[in-house]
Design a protein around this motif. Sequence first.
Motif, PDB file in Angstrom:
ATOM      1  N   ALA A  94      37.177   9.986  49.466  1.00 54.74           N
ATOM      2  CA  ALA A  94      37.646   9.359  48.244  1.00 54.74           C
ATOM      3  C   ALA A  94      38.789   8.282  48.286  1.00 54.74           C
ATOM      4  O   ALA A  94      39.669   8.581  49.087  1.00 54.74           O
ATOM      5  CB  ALA A  94      37.968  10.329  47.125  1.00 54.74           C
ATOM      6  N   PRO A  95      38.906   7.145  47.637  1.00 54.14           N
ATOM      7  CA  PRO A  95      39.778   6.286  47.792  1.00 54.14           C
ATOM      8  C   PRO A  95      41.114   7.125  47.268  1.00 54.14           C
ATOM      9  O   PRO A  95      41.321   7.782  46.187  1.00 54.14           O
ATOM     10  CB  PRO A  95      39.456   5.003  46.748  1.00 54.14           C
TER      11      PRO A  95
ATOM     12  N   HIS B 137      42.705   3.705  54.956  1.00 55.52           N
ATOM     13  CA  HIS B 137      41.739   4.522  54.543  1.00 55.52           C
ATOM     14  C   HIS B 137      40.877   4.844  55.681  1.00 55.52           C
ATOM     15  O   HIS B 137      40.330   4.110  56.593  1.00 55.52           O
ATOM     16  CB  HIS B 137      40.817   3.635  53.727  1.00 55.52           C
TER      17      HIS B 137
ATOM     18  N   ASP C 260      47.158  -0.770  52.756  1.00 53.13           N
ATOM     19  CA  ASP C 260      46.219  -0.983  51.964  1.00 53.13           C
ATOM     20  C   ASP C 260      44.886  -0.076  51.956  1.00 53.13           C
ATOM     21  O   ASP C 260      44.274   0.134  52.913  1.00 53.13           O
ATOM     22  CB  ASP C 260      45.757  -2.523  52.122  1.00 53.13           C
ATOM     23  N   PRO C 261      44.950   0.965  51.058  1.00 60.39           N
ATOM     24  CA  PRO C 261      44.059   2.147  50.992  1.00 60.39           C
ATOM     25  C   PRO C 261      42.458   1.310  50.734  1.00 60.39           C
ATOM     26  O   PRO C 261      41.659   2.437  50.780  1.00 60.39           O
ATOM     27  CB  PRO C 261      44.517   2.948  49.909  1.00 60.39           C
ATOM     28  N   SER C 262      42.526   0.402  50.181  1.00 64.01           N
ATOM     29  CA  SER C 262      41.109  -0.081  50.372  1.00 64.01           C
ATOM     30  C   SER C 262      40.582  -0.862  51.691  1.00 64.01           C
ATOM     31  O   SER C 262      39.249  -0.900  51.605  1.00 64.01           O
ATOM     32  CB  SER C 262      41.097  -1.380  49.222  1.00 64.01           C
TER      33      SER C 262
ATOM     34  N   ASP D  63      44.550   5.692  45.884  1.00 64.55           N
ATOM     35  CA  ASP D  63      45.270   4.523  45.443  1.00 64.55           C
ATOM     36  C   ASP D  63      46.671   4.570  45.573  1.00 64.55           C
ATOM     37  O   ASP D  63      47.495   5.774  45.505  1.00 64.55           O
ATOM     38  CB  ASP D  63      45.044   4.036  43.959  1.00 64.55           C
TER      39      ASP D  63
END
Length: 429
Positions: free
Chosen positions: A361-362, A357, A171-173, A364
């Motif tokens: 920068a995110p 993360h 989960d990159p968030s 996705d």
Amino acid sequence: MTPVVEKLSAQVDEWAGAHRQELVSVRRHLHAHPELAFAEFETTAFLEQRLRSAGLKPRRLPTGTGLVCEVGSGDGPTVVLRADIDALPLSDLKDVPYASTREGLCHACGHDVHTTVVLGVALALAGLDGLPGRVRIVFQPAEESVPGGATEVVASGVLDGASRAFAVHCDPSVPVGKVGLRTGAITAACDRMDVTLTGPGGHTARPQMTVDLVDALGRLITDLPGLLSRQVDPRSGMSLVWGAVNAGVAANAIPQRGTLRGTVRVLDRDAWKGAEELLTSLVERVAATTGAEVGVDYIRGVPPVVNDPRCVALLRSAAIGSVGADNLVLSQQSMGGEDFGWFADLMPIALARLGTHGGGAPLDLHRGTFDVDERAIGVGVRLLARTALLALEADADTSPPGSPAPPRTRRPAPGDTSARPTVEGAPPG
């Protein structure tokens, strides 16, 4: 947690720390050598060699790619840990030493991390004495296909006799070092619907003398989602979103054929079961007002992943032991698809979100720029190993030593796998 499980968990922690760089190297090798659904031959051979070198005895799945491997022996329950091993038909856009070496292919969904994590758990547990049961490792092919390689795993019988199954997804968030959990639906079912309209065609100067297919397509595009919202319980999370429309070539000619294509996503499993009949009926109802002939091709995709409460409780206990209570977060529901949901046909399941993360920068999922903070690998190993140990301990109370597994009846795959179609390179997730 009993002293035995606590001791074994501590040994896994030590192993993960001591083998951190080895795990990173495994992930980078997998990232550099991606393979598509049901073509993961090199990946399978690589994993097979690693497992055999640890004294384990992996077996290939009937599909020809993917593996199942038992860790531990003797009496006691069996729990499943699953990793997906396939990549996506995307170009790797990263400038890193471990970038994909195969043009047009990329691990852009974190499957290289999932695979490394589960391999790490297998290797760590293989070195322990006194496992309170067996951990069944499943390296599953073709998650990025419809209806997914999990259907083949379910049909093959390799899950028989197990009490529950667990998996993780990047989960990159979520920041690295944190774990996301959620009880109930965590991902949505995802189906595809193709609608074809036909008519006699004609001149745009005289639409009253023919069937205006472009107008009919427009009515379906705008009316169908609204009608759907009044036919189902809003809590089911059912949505229809169109992704492609095609009709005609000339500005002054009404075409004879037009098509619409979109996806149907549902959070409630019962609502998903009735989605095909409902959507087909609504399409026919709207098309009937236009005079167009209509055909609907509804392609069942994957069910929602509905996390079992008790499985989530085990994951929560494991996460607290691995990263601490302060690093637990509530995972958001995703409308993306994940074929791990098919495992729930046989047993309780739970999917955890692994924070990847590391700042900046995110990045996705399903993009060629996707990458992870590799510290997440060790977190995943500790989390899933602890979860497996806790599950074995919990299920030992309900699975008396020596109790035989229930007999298996050969069952068809829970989806149409005859052609193993992909959605033009874009999986349901």
